[in-house]
Design an enzyme around this catalytic site. Structure first.
Site, PDB file in Angstrom:
ATOM      1  N   GLU A  93       0.822  -1.207   0.000  1.00 48.25           N
ATOM      2  CA  GLU A  93       0.000   0.000   0.000  1.00 48.25           C
ATOM      3  C   GLU A  93       0.859   1.261   0.000  1.00 48.25           C
ATOM      4  OE1 GLU A  93      -1.861  -1.170   3.870  1.00 48.25           O
ATOM      5  OE2 GLU A  93      -1.459   0.907   4.372  1.00 48.25           O
ATOM      6  N   CYS A 106       3.627   8.596   0.063  1.00 46.55           N
ATOM      7  CA  CYS A 106       4.250   7.789   1.110  1.00 46.55           C
ATOM      8  C   CYS A 106       4.399   6.379   0.555  1.00 46.55           C
ATOM      9  CB  CYS A 106       3.343   7.806   2.340  1.00 46.55           C
ATOM     10  SG  CYS A 106       3.850   6.658   3.621  1.00 46.55           S
ATOM     11  N   CYS A 113       6.894  -6.315   7.371  1.00 50.80           N
ATOM     12  CA  CYS A 113       8.027  -5.746   8.118  1.00 50.80           C
ATOM     13  C   CYS A 113       8.381  -6.697   9.240  1.00 50.80           C
ATOM     14  CB  CYS A 113       7.620  -4.387   8.704  1.00 50.80           C
ATOM     15  SG  CYS A 113       8.957  -3.551   9.597  1.00 50.80           S
ATOM     16  N   CYS A 117       7.187  -3.554  15.915  1.00 55.14           N
ATOM     17  CA  CYS A 117       6.736  -2.452  16.781  1.00 55.14           C
ATOM     18  C   CYS A 117       5.309  -2.734  17.269  1.00 55.14           C
ATOM     19  CB  CYS A 117       6.795  -1.112  16.046  1.00 55.14           C
ATOM     20  SG  CYS A 117       8.467  -0.681  15.525  1.00 55.14           S
ATOM     21  N   CYS A 120       2.066  -1.044  15.486  1.00 54.66           N
ATOM     22  CA  CYS A 120       2.056  -0.894  14.029  1.00 54.66           C
ATOM     23  C   CYS A 120       1.422  -2.097  13.331  1.00 54.66           C
ATOM     24  CB  CYS A 120       3.491  -0.698  13.542  1.00 54.66           C
ATOM     25  SG  CYS A 120       3.618  -0.506  11.761  1.00 54.66           S
ATOM     26  N   GLY A 160       7.296  -1.391   6.022  1.00 53.21           N
ATOM     27  CA  GLY A 160       8.683  -1.829   5.867  1.00 53.21           C
ATOM     28  C   GLY A 160       9.674  -0.889   6.521  1.00 53.21           C
ATOM     29  N   SER A 192      12.262   7.474   6.939  1.00 54.99           N
ATOM     30  CA  SER A 192      11.985   7.215   8.353  1.00 54.99           C
ATOM     31  C   SER A 192      12.495   5.832   8.745  1.00 54.99           C
ATOM     32  CB  SER A 192      10.477   7.310   8.585  1.00 54.99           C
ATOM     33  OG  SER A 192      10.158   6.951   9.904  1.00 54.99           O
ATOM     34  N   LEU A 216      11.282   7.395  17.387  1.00 49.92           N
ATOM     35  CA  LEU A 216      11.787   7.209  18.750  1.00 49.92           C
ATOM     36  C   LEU A 216      10.682   6.649  19.650  1.00 49.92           C
ATOM     37  CD1 LEU A 216      14.587   7.589  19.916  1.00 49.92           C
ATOM     38  CD2 LEU A 216      13.860   9.793  20.817  1.00 49.92           C
ATOM     39  N   ASN A 291      -2.446   6.391  15.475  1.00 49.56           N
ATOM     40  CA  ASN A 291      -3.547   5.848  14.682  1.00 49.56           C
ATOM     41  C   ASN A 291      -3.910   4.508  15.297  1.00 49.56           C
ATOM     42  OD1 ASN A 291      -4.253   7.439  12.319  1.00 49.56           O
ATOM     43  ND2 ASN A 291      -2.122   7.147  11.719  1.00 49.56           N
ATOM     44  N   CYS A 334      -0.531   2.774   9.346  1.00 46.86           N
ATOM     45  CA  CYS A 334       0.474   2.072   8.569  1.00 46.86           C
ATOM     46  C   CYS A 334       0.166   0.581   8.408  1.00 46.86           C
ATOM     47  CB  CYS A 334       1.752   2.213   9.400  1.00 46.86           C
ATOM     48  SG  CYS A 334       3.229   2.278   8.499  1.00 46.86           S
TER      49      CYS A 334
HETATM   50  N1  SAH Z   1      10.038   1.427   9.498  1.00 44.44           N
HETATM   51  C1  SAH Z   1      10.073   2.868   9.429  1.00 44.44           C
HETATM   52  C2  SAH Z   1       8.870   3.450   8.699  1.00 44.44           C
HETATM   53  C3  SAH Z   1       7.613   3.135   9.429  1.00 44.44           C
HETATM   54  S1  SAH Z   1       6.154   4.050   9.254  1.00 44.44           S
HETATM   55  C4  SAH Z   1      10.148   3.431  10.818  1.00 44.44           C
HETATM   56  O1  SAH Z   1      10.040   2.687  11.778  1.00 44.44           O
HETATM   57  O2  SAH Z   1      10.342   4.643  10.958  1.00 44.44           O
HETATM   58  C5  SAH Z   1       6.390   5.683   9.677  1.00 44.44           C
HETATM   59  C6  SAH Z   1       6.051   6.070  11.113  1.00 44.44           C
HETATM   60  O3  SAH Z   1       4.745   5.700  11.547  1.00 44.44           O
HETATM   61  C7  SAH Z   1       7.013   5.471  12.097  1.00 44.44           C
HETATM   62  O4  SAH Z   1       7.421   6.479  12.980  1.00 44.44           O
HETATM   63  C8  SAH Z   1       6.149   4.450  12.807  1.00 44.44           C
HETATM   64  O5  SAH Z   1       6.667   4.136  14.066  1.00 44.44           O
HETATM   65  C9  SAH Z   1       4.839   5.164  12.848  1.00 44.44           C
HETATM   66  N2  SAH Z   1       3.665   4.336  13.076  1.00 44.44           N
HETATM   67  C10 SAH Z   1       3.457   3.051  12.764  1.00 44.44           C
HETATM   68  N3  SAH Z   1       2.231   2.660  13.157  1.00 44.44           N
HETATM   69  C11 SAH Z   1       1.638   3.726  13.714  1.00 44.44           C
HETATM   70  C12 SAH Z   1       0.375   3.960  14.291  1.00 44.44           C
HETATM   71  N4  SAH Z   1      -0.524   3.014  14.380  1.00 44.44           N
HETATM   72  N5  SAH Z   1       0.107   5.209  14.740  1.00 44.44           N
HETATM   73  C13 SAH Z   1       1.025   6.190  14.650  1.00 44.44           C
HETATM   74  N6  SAH Z   1       2.236   6.036  14.127  1.00 44.44           N
HETATM   75  C14 SAH Z   1       2.544   4.813  13.659  1.00 44.44           C
END
Ligand code: SAH
Length: 347
Positions: A93, A106, A113, A117, A120, A160, A192, A216, A291, A334
């Site tokens: 997506e 984006c 992935c 986390c 996510c 990813g 990112s 972070l 989110n 995401c």
């Molecule tokens: N793997 C990369 C890109 C991920 S997506 C990374 O970790 O940075 C981009 C951002 O969205 C990251 O900061 C990720 O931690 C955040 N993210 C993922 N799921 C989320 C959610 N449900 N709500 C808010 N931010 C989210």
């Protein structure tokens, strides 16, 4: 021979070599590159190439490397979420965000992935495979064609971990920046990462002007260990040291992303702790109200908490912005859309 060369993955020099190997002049390589990055999806459309050459190219290569399965358009702000099917049937997506300063796409960098986390959706089914450079740029070319407008900015913030797919991501950055192609300035690109320290240090030496964003999301290792397993490999201190080195080499300001999770990382003490960590660095903090993901129990912080967190950071001298929530009505989290699609298929 199989049609196995993905023209969207090829650099100009790859295409020059390909042209010569098919008995054509070298300059055809630049012509092909121009066509591919105009967003055409068929070799037939390269109408300044000799017919015989087009036929030969068609035997060994292809342009279109994905098909749109679904487009969701937000009624609130026009954000579009695209679901694409790749040639091998995998689904990814991407998101189009319309800002006053231009269109931002984006992109995803992997199918799934492996970073795990806790908040996510992209990581729920683990990783399937890396995307090729051509499949990353294909998302932008397909969306540009679909809306008939120029894409001016790119964020590598889809599914990813970009630094876990370093070589293809770097190849993608050079393709998308090429002046004979999309010509998107490096300064208009944000990558990112969850903090793969050795790769941050490699990236610093690539001599590219992209913005680095670090996810972070916690101000101490005890909490970050819990919500981001990668922290057990590269802890906050090692990330901050790598960022300092990155800034020293590139002189670029780093963005720290901090998703605010209700009752987990959104208290004033955390804001103070974060300010202490980032003190004196060339950086700013992007606060993202979480989110909510259906499969996870984490909840989004309330607006007043988000504001208080921002105020505390500012009070301690750390610049902080709150990310405007886009596409709130269309599965903006995401990886949520892809996951829903796969789940539907399982039933
Ligand atoms: N793997 C990369 C890109 C991920 S997506 C990374 O970790 O940075 C981009 C951002 O969205 C990251 O900061 C990720 O931690 C955040 N993210 C993922 N799921 C989320 C959610 N449900 N709500 C808010 N931010 C989210």
């Amino acid at each position: 021979m199989n049609r196995e060369i993905d023209l969207r993955s090829c650099s100009i020099s790859d295409l020059e070599k390909l042209s010569e190997s098919l008995g054509e002049k070298k300059f055809r390589g630049k012509q092909i590159f121009g066509w591919v990055h105009k967003g055409i999806d068929s070799i037939e459309d390269m109408n300044n190439l000799p017919k015989k050459f087009i036929d030969e190219l068609k035997l060994v290569s292809y342009v279109n490397n994905m098909d749109i399965l679904e487009v969701l358009t937000s009624r609130v702000d026009g954000t579009k979420k695209y679901l694409f099917a790749l040639k091998d049937g995998n689904v990814i997506e991407s998101v189009l965000m319309k800002y006053r300063h231009g269109n931002t796409v984006c992109v995803s960098t992997q199918v799934g992935c492996k970073m795990g986390c806790g908040f996510c959706a992209s990581t729920i089914g683990g990783i399937v495979r890396n995307l090729s450079a051509g499949e990353i740029i294909g998302q932008i070319l397909s969306i540009g064609k679909n809306i008939g407008e120029r894409i001016s900015n790119v964020v590598l913030m889809g599914s990813g971990e970009p630094l876990d797919n370093y070589n293809e991501v770097l190849k993608f950055l050079r393709l998308v920046n090429n002046e004979l192609g999309l010509n998107i300035g490096m300064r208009n690109i944000t990558l990112s990462t969850c903090g793969i320290v050795p790769k941050i240090l490699d990236l610093a030496k690539e001599d590219i002007q992209i913005t680095l964003a670090i996810s972070l999301h916690a101000s101490n290792d005890k909490l970050r260990d819990k919500i981001m397993p990668i922290n057990k490999v590269y802890n906050i201190n090692s990330i901050i040291n790598a960022c300092k080195e990155y800034i020293k080499i590139t002189n670029r300001r780093i963005t720290f992303e901090y998703s605010l999770i209700k009752g987990v990382n959104d208290d004033i003490e955390s804001a103070k702790e974060l300010a202490g960590i980032l003190k004196g660095m060339l950086c700013h903090v992007n606060l993202i109200p979480l989110n909510e993901v259906r499969e996870k129990s984490f909840k989004s912080s309330e607006n007043n908490k988000v504001k208080a967190f921002q105020d505390t950071l500012m009070k301690y001298g750390i610049e902080a912005t709150i990310r405007r929530e886009l596409g709130s009505d269309i599965e903006a989290a995401c990886g949520q859309l892809r996951k829903d699609y796969i789940d539907k298929g399982d039933n």
